[in-house]
Design a protein around this motif. Sequence first.
Motif, short mmCIF file in Angstrom:
data_model
loop_
_atom_site.label_atom_id
_atom_site.label_comp_id
_atom_site.label_asym_id
_atom_site.label_seq_id
_atom_site.Cartn_x
_atom_site.Cartn_y
_atom_site.Cartn_z
N LYS A 35 0.82 -1.22 0.00
CA LYS A 35 0.00 0.00 0.00
C LYS A 35 0.85 1.26 0.00
O LYS A 35 0.47 2.28 -0.59
CB LYS A 35 -0.93 0.01 1.22
CG LYS A 35 -1.97 -1.08 1.22
CD LYS A 35 -2.83 -1.02 2.48
CE LYS A 35 -3.85 -2.14 2.50
NZ LYS A 35 -4.68 -2.11 3.73
N ILE A 38 1.60 2.75 -3.49
CA ILE A 38 0.48 3.01 -4.40
C ILE A 38 -0.08 4.40 -4.11
O ILE A 38 -0.33 4.75 -2.96
CB ILE A 38 -0.63 1.95 -4.23
CG1 ILE A 38 -0.09 0.56 -4.59
CG2 ILE A 38 -1.84 2.28 -5.09
CD1 ILE A 38 -1.04 -0.57 -4.28
N LEU A 52 -4.05 -5.12 -6.68
CA LEU A 52 -3.04 -4.11 -6.96
C LEU A 52 -1.71 -4.58 -6.37
O LEU A 52 -1.59 -4.76 -5.17
CB LEU A 52 -3.43 -2.76 -6.35
CG LEU A 52 -4.71 -2.08 -6.85
CD1 LEU A 52 -4.88 -0.73 -6.17
CD2 LEU A 52 -4.70 -1.92 -8.35
N GLY A 54 1.34 -3.35 -5.51
CA GLY A 54 2.27 -2.29 -5.14
C GLY A 54 3.56 -2.81 -4.56
O GLY A 54 4.54 -2.06 -4.43
N THR A 74 7.40 4.82 -6.08
CA THR A 74 5.98 4.52 -6.24
C THR A 74 5.81 3.48 -7.34
O THR A 74 6.30 3.66 -8.46
CB THR A 74 5.20 5.79 -6.61
OG1 THR A 74 5.34 6.74 -5.54
CG2 THR A 74 3.72 5.49 -6.82
N ILE A 76 2.67 2.04 -8.38
CA ILE A 76 1.46 2.28 -9.16
C ILE A 76 0.90 3.64 -8.79
O ILE A 76 0.64 3.92 -7.61
CB ILE A 76 0.39 1.20 -8.89
CG1 ILE A 76 0.93 -0.20 -9.22
CG2 ILE A 76 -0.89 1.48 -9.68
CD1 ILE A 76 0.01 -1.33 -8.77
#
Length: 207
Positions: A35, A38, A52, A54, A74, A76
């Motif tokens: 997390k 992202i 997702l 990340g 980062t 995504i």
Amino acid sequence: MSRPTAPVSRRSTKTEYIETDTGNKISRRAYIEGKQNIMLGGKTVIMAGVHLRGDLCRKPEPAAEGEKEKPNTTAISIGRSTVVSTNTTVRPPMRLHKGQMTFIPMRIGDNVFIGPNSHISSASISSHVYVGANCVLSPLCIVKESSKILPNTVVPPGMTVPAGTVVGGKPAKILGEVGDGWGQGGGGEGEEWVEGGDLRALVRSVK
């Protein structure tokens, strides 16, 4: 004499979506790894079953002696008013760099709709793009702004989808242009969302 009724619970029922301070709506049934890597731009929807990744990010180079440790890159980045539909996987692409496999940060723009059951591993998707259901965007492909990818399309690795075009097939081919009026309308109070348009109306409708 009737029995006393049981007291009604005052605990509020959990909703399907967790809403952040910036208006992002994230399903409690989404799978989000890494997390901290992202970024969501605001008023973006992540639906149930979305995965997702990340955690697949480029590791920072070791800090020199006396320097602060550099934060992770980062993995995504997703813009504003973008919708990622059910059971879609978003995974940053990989490539060989200095003799080692490394992950490339993925950038998804504003007002992007990604249909259900898709697999996204592109380098970037520009704003006002519509991706149909069951699509595969292979590693390091690039999707330019205001384009439409038809359902069941496979965009091959490294392909660039030009702005304002319609692509489809396995592998994807350019089939035409989206035409005048693409993406116009939508987003206003009481309006329905349109492909390639402002997706705020669709975001508001998600409960």
